[in-house]
Design an enzyme around this catalytic site. Structure first.
Site, PDB file in Angstrom:
ATOM      1  N   HIS A  31      42.819  47.464  44.397  1.00 18.17           N
ATOM      2  CA  HIS A  31      42.042  47.379  43.163  1.00 18.17           C
ATOM      3  C   HIS A  31      42.913  47.854  41.997  1.00 18.17           C
ATOM      4  CE1 HIS A  31      38.054  46.600  44.855  1.00 18.17           C
ATOM      5  NE2 HIS A  31      38.290  47.509  45.776  1.00 18.17           N
ATOM      6  N   CYS A  42      40.064  42.981  47.786  1.00 18.63           N
ATOM      7  CA  CYS A  42      39.332  43.824  48.739  1.00 18.63           C
ATOM      8  C   CYS A  42      38.317  42.989  49.521  1.00 18.63           C
ATOM      9  CB  CYS A  42      38.696  45.006  48.012  1.00 18.63           C
ATOM     10  SG  CYS A  42      38.222  46.352  49.124  1.00 18.63           S
TER      11      CYS A  42
END
Length: 507
Positions: free
Chosen positions: A455, A350
């Site tokens: 994630h 991310c």
């Protein structure tokens, strides 16, 4: 309700343990925390009280932007421990710190610009109706609701605007446990001082004191528990031993990185711990993988001595440009570049993916402009629209040290403002990132640097098996095994019948 004398006293793990304990009794259980301050967040369905996974959309990043909902990771795991579908009512208010004096406010799973702009004391009256309604609905639908407090209930400067501790306890008449960390020292003073600072009607809700993280012979505690009961009328109902390898992600900060015995480590994973690190809990499963050493890197010295097969991980960030500037100030940018240049394994997740690229472009005023680390020929543009969703994906052809992921189907979640794509000028010169999951995951030409928006990769059993599976190796403990272990520990250290008595209905 589980209250604590301080942050880090053990509220989260005990709440999780009780969720599984009561679920094991055959009861329908839900967790609840009115307000959580954490950059560890999970994505759940935006519909309250409904199960299922939010649709992941197509491979086009523009199509993947959807309206999921965010809750604190602690409540997500507590719901799993309770064998319940995680949902927004379990954590109606989430504060995500972006600076020392500023947090993004997430109400019922969605970012609220209006609440974010308000001073802290101005929010209470606006958010309490949502908190009370969520808690009342969970109580109506479940046999037991296990509530977690925040910080300490005796922070008298905050008491008038409290929406997470004793106001919640009073609203439902909760049977409260007060937990303290005895390893810090001063545990009996913490318990007595917290009790003494509460008004009389709130003291009456405390049913027991819990001593957590105890090392040594519990018989040496006498006569302090009885003396404390004589002063307060509240018994000490459990003394729980130190258990720093319980397997549950830590909520309030980076977790203990004590490692395995010498000679047993085959891979070191160094996670860069910048100031606004987010979703750090997704790396917790690595602590349970045999032969893996997990450590936190805050300076170039922490990366010294790594082998090419060892990993450097750039995790998520709530303030990517600011954390990138911190990373450069520490000299970690050069240390990471050196590791990558020597063929070392690098992973960006991310915000970490965004840092690995050539540039961060922020015309919307979301995060800030910055040059990237230049390890992937990508550029990230920040947009007001936020991607919040659970996602399923499958790796395509992957090369280098990540080749074990080729063809592996994984699931996780996305929480990001930025949208990332190939740098067009670099592509024109022949420097093209290999896109291994469309719009979500790329690696460099050499194959040692991988960046992805997903994630939870290292929580996915299929990914863990692909990356760390070894012939004859001990299996990685499952989350269910962790939850059952926590419940068993709680059951073993509370007096027989006490926990059942907390939820028993009057005749």
């Amino acid at each position: 309700m589980v209250l604590g004398t301080t942050s880090g006293a053990g509220k989260s793990w005990l709440t999780t343990a009780l969720c599984r304990y009561y679920s094991n009794l055959g009861l329908k259980v839900a967790p609840f925390k009115a307000q959580n301050m954490s950059n560890n967040a999970r994505v759940v369905s935006s519909a309250t009280g409904q199960g299922g996974t939010a649709p992941s959309g197509g491979s086009d990043p523009a199509q993947r932007r959807s309206v999921g909902a965010e809750i604190g990771s602690a409540q997500y795991f507590q719901a799993l421990a309770a064998r319940a579908e995680p949902e927004v009512r379990m954590n109606p208010l989430l504060l995500k710190p972006e600076a020392d004096t500023h947090s993004q406010v997430v109400l019922m799973g969605q970012v609220s610009a209006e609440l974010t702009a308000l001073p802290w004391r101005g929010r209470s009256a606006l958010v309490w109706p949502h908190i009370a309604a969520a808690l009342d609905a969970l109580r109506a639908e479940n046999d037991v609701v296990v509530i977690e407090g925040a910080g300490s209930p005796a922070e008298i400067n905050l008491h008038a605007n409290d929406i997470v501790n004793m106001r919640v306890a009073r609203h439902v008449g909760a049977a409260c446990l007060l937990v303290t960390d005895i390893d810090r020292g001063g545990a009996f003073a913490h318990l007595y001082g917290t009790w003494a600072l509460l008004p009389e009607d709130e003291r009456a809700l405390i049913h027991g004191f819990v001593l957590n993280k105890f090392r040594g012979d519990a018989s040496l505690l006498a006569p302090a528990p009885q003396m404390l009961q004589d002063l307060t009328g509240v018994p000490t109902v459990a003394t729980i031993p130190m258990n720093w390898r319980h397997g549950l992600p830590e909520e309030d900060g980076v977790f203990d990185d004590r490692t395995l015995a010498a000679g047993t480590v085959h891979t070191t994973v160094a996670v860069v711990a910048y100031p606004r690190i987010s979703n750090l809990d997704e790396f917790q499963p690595l602590k349970n993988v045999p032969g893996v050493r997990l450590l936190w890197a805050r300076s170039p010295a922490d990366l010294g001595g790594l082998k090419p097969t060892d990993w450097v991980v750039l995790p998520g960030s709530k303030a990517t440009a600011a954390d990138l500037a911190w990373l450069r100030t520490q000299g970690l940018d050069q240390a990471i570049a050196q590791h990558a240049g020597q063929g070392g394994t690098v992973l960006g997740v991310c915000g970490g993916l965004q840092m690995l690229g050539e540039a961060l472009i922020d015309t919307a005023g979301i995060d800030g402009n910055a040059p990237g680390l230049g390890l992937l020929p990508l550029v990230t543009t920040f947009e007001i629209a936020k991607t919040v969703q659970r996602t399923q994906a499958q790796f395509g052809a992957v090369q280098g040290p990540w080749s074990a992921l080729a063809g592996v189907a994984v699931q996780g979640y996305e929480i990001h403002h930025g949208q990332t794509a190939q740098h067009p000028a670099m592509a024109a010169k022949g420097d093209v990132a290999r896109e291994v999951i469309p719009g979500m995951c790329w690696q460099n030409a050499q194959g040692n640097v991988l960046g992805l928006y997903l994630h939870g990769l290292l929580e996915d059993p299929a990914a863990l098996q692909a990356l760390f599976g070894r012939e004859g190796a001990a299996p990685v403990p499952t989350l269910d095994a962790v939850f059952d272990g926590l419940a068993a520990m709680a059951q073993a250290h509370f007096a027989p019948g006490f926990l059942q008595g907390l939820v028993a209905q009057p005749d």
